[in-house]
Write a protein that holds these residues in place. Structure first.
Motif, PDB file in Angstrom:
ATOM      1  N   ASP A   1     -26.197  10.559 -70.459  1.00 42.15           N
ATOM      2  CA  ASP A   1     -27.261  10.398 -69.464  1.00 42.15           C
ATOM      3  C   ASP A   1     -26.724  10.072 -68.069  1.00 42.15           C
ATOM      4  O   ASP A   1     -27.192  10.637 -67.077  1.00 42.15           O
ATOM      5  N   ASP A   2     -25.744   9.168 -67.989  1.00 44.33           N
ATOM      6  CA  ASP A   2     -25.221   8.795 -66.669  1.00 44.33           C
ATOM      7  C   ASP A   2     -24.509   9.964 -65.998  1.00 44.33           C
ATOM      8  O   ASP A   2     -24.620  10.159 -64.792  1.00 44.33           O
ATOM      9  N   LEU A   3     -23.805  10.778 -66.775  1.00 38.91           N
ATOM     10  CA  LEU A   3     -23.129  11.943 -66.218  1.00 38.91           C
ATOM     11  C   LEU A   3     -24.148  13.003 -65.808  1.00 38.91           C
ATOM     12  O   LEU A   3     -24.010  13.619 -64.750  1.00 38.91           O
ATOM     13  N   ARG A   4     -25.177  13.197 -66.621  1.00 37.61           N
ATOM     14  CA  ARG A   4     -26.242  14.153 -66.275  1.00 37.61           C
ATOM     15  C   ARG A   4     -26.884  13.754 -64.946  1.00 37.61           C
ATOM     16  O   ARG A   4     -27.117  14.596 -64.081  1.00 37.61           O
ATOM     17  N   THR A   5     -27.150  12.476 -64.763  1.00 40.85           N
ATOM     18  CA  THR A   5     -27.751  11.996 -63.520  1.00 40.85           C
ATOM     19  C   THR A   5     -26.831  12.272 -62.331  1.00 40.85           C
ATOM     20  O   THR A   5     -27.281  12.715 -61.272  1.00 40.85           O
ATOM     21  N   LYS A   6     -25.538  12.036 -62.501  1.00 41.82           N
ATOM     22  CA  LYS A   6     -24.580  12.301 -61.419  1.00 41.82           C
ATOM     23  C   LYS A   6     -24.512  13.790 -61.097  1.00 41.82           C
ATOM     24  O   LYS A   6     -24.404  14.174 -59.929  1.00 41.82           O
ATOM     25  N   VAL A   7     -24.567  14.636 -62.116  1.00 43.34           N
ATOM     26  CA  VAL A   7     -24.559  16.092 -61.902  1.00 43.34           C
ATOM     27  C   VAL A   7     -25.829  16.507 -61.163  1.00 43.34           C
ATOM     28  O   VAL A   7     -25.774  17.316 -60.230  1.00 43.34           O
ATOM     29  N   GLU A   8     -26.975  15.974 -61.562  1.00 46.57           N
ATOM     30  CA  GLU A   8     -28.233  16.284 -60.883  1.00 46.57           C
ATOM     31  C   GLU A   8     -28.172  15.865 -59.414  1.00 46.57           C
ATOM     32  O   GLU A   8     -28.566  16.635 -58.524  1.00 46.57           O
ATOM     33  N   ASP A   9     -27.689  14.656 -59.159  1.00 46.64           N
ATOM     34  CA  ASP A   9     -27.579  14.169 -57.786  1.00 46.64           C
ATOM     35  C   ASP A   9     -26.638  15.040 -56.959  1.00 46.64           C
ATOM     36  O   ASP A   9     -26.918  15.352 -55.795  1.00 46.64           O
ATOM     37  N   PHE A  10     -25.537  15.443 -57.560  1.00 48.45           N
ATOM     38  CA  PHE A  10     -24.570  16.306 -56.872  1.00 48.45           C
ATOM     39  C   PHE A  10     -25.197  17.660 -56.544  1.00 48.45           C
ATOM     40  O   PHE A  10     -25.080  18.154 -55.421  1.00 48.45           O
ATOM     41  N   ALA A  11     -25.881  18.264 -57.514  1.00 49.16           N
ATOM     42  CA  ALA A  11     -26.505  19.576 -57.302  1.00 49.16           C
ATOM     43  C   ALA A  11     -27.536  19.502 -56.177  1.00 49.16           C
ATOM     44  O   ALA A  11     -27.574  20.373 -55.294  1.00 49.16           O
ATOM     45  N   TRP A  12     -28.368  18.462 -56.200  1.00 47.90           N
ATOM     46  CA  TRP A  12     -29.378  18.302 -55.141  1.00 47.90           C
ATOM     47  C   TRP A  12     -28.706  18.134 -53.789  1.00 47.90           C
ATOM     48  O   TRP A  12     -29.112  18.731 -52.794  1.00 47.90           O
ATOM     49  N   SER A  13     -27.660  17.330 -53.743  1.00 48.56           N
ATOM     50  CA  SER A  13     -26.966  17.059 -52.492  1.00 48.56           C
ATOM     51  C   SER A  13     -26.322  18.321 -51.914  1.00 48.56           C
ATOM     52  O   SER A  13     -26.378  18.561 -50.705  1.00 48.56           O
TER      53      SER A  13
END
Length: 128
Positions: free
Chosen positions: A69-81
């Motif tokens: 979950d924590d890695l998925r959140t970081k990937v989502e944040d990176f993609a949005w950014s």
């Protein structure tokens, strides 16, 4: 150019440089984590409109790998950014959407983005 315009341009350039540095740092952090899990590709679908938005879905290849979950959140944040860096403000009004595809093996990112807009056709007929 007025002082106000100059300050705005300087502020935007500073913001863009900061965003680029943050994206580079996040990419450097995520890449070895994804590779250690055996991930070869990440696809993140994002959507924004009405002054908000988010990443709708993240899939990885090969199929069957589950991101913590924590890695998925970081990937989502990176993609949005990354999407926001390339298309700032796309979440406003009618918005935009797209897919970020990251070839983790080659460390290459492709961004397929679309912006929505309203088109109007107006006519005025008098005294017909």
């Amino acid at each position: 150019m007025t002082d106000l315009q100059m300050n705005f341009a300087e502020t935007m350039a500073k913001w863009q440089a900061e965003r680029e540095a943050a994206n580079k740092a996040a990419r450097s952090e995520l890449l070895p984590l994804l590779r250690s899990l055996g991930v070869t590709e990440v696809a993140a679908e994002y959507e924004g409109y009405g002054d908000s938005g988010n990443v709708e879905d993240v899939t990885v290849q090969p199929a069957g790998i589950e991101l913590p979950d924590d890695l998925r959140t970081k990937v989502e944040d990176f993609a949005w950014s990354v999407a926001y860096h390339q298309h700032p403000g796309f979440e406003n009004n009618e918005g935009g959407y797209g897919t970020l595809t990251w070839d983790v093996t080659a460390d290459s990112i492709t961004l397929d983005h679309a912006d929505r807009y309203v088109e109007c056709s107006h006519s005025f007929d008098e005294g017909l």
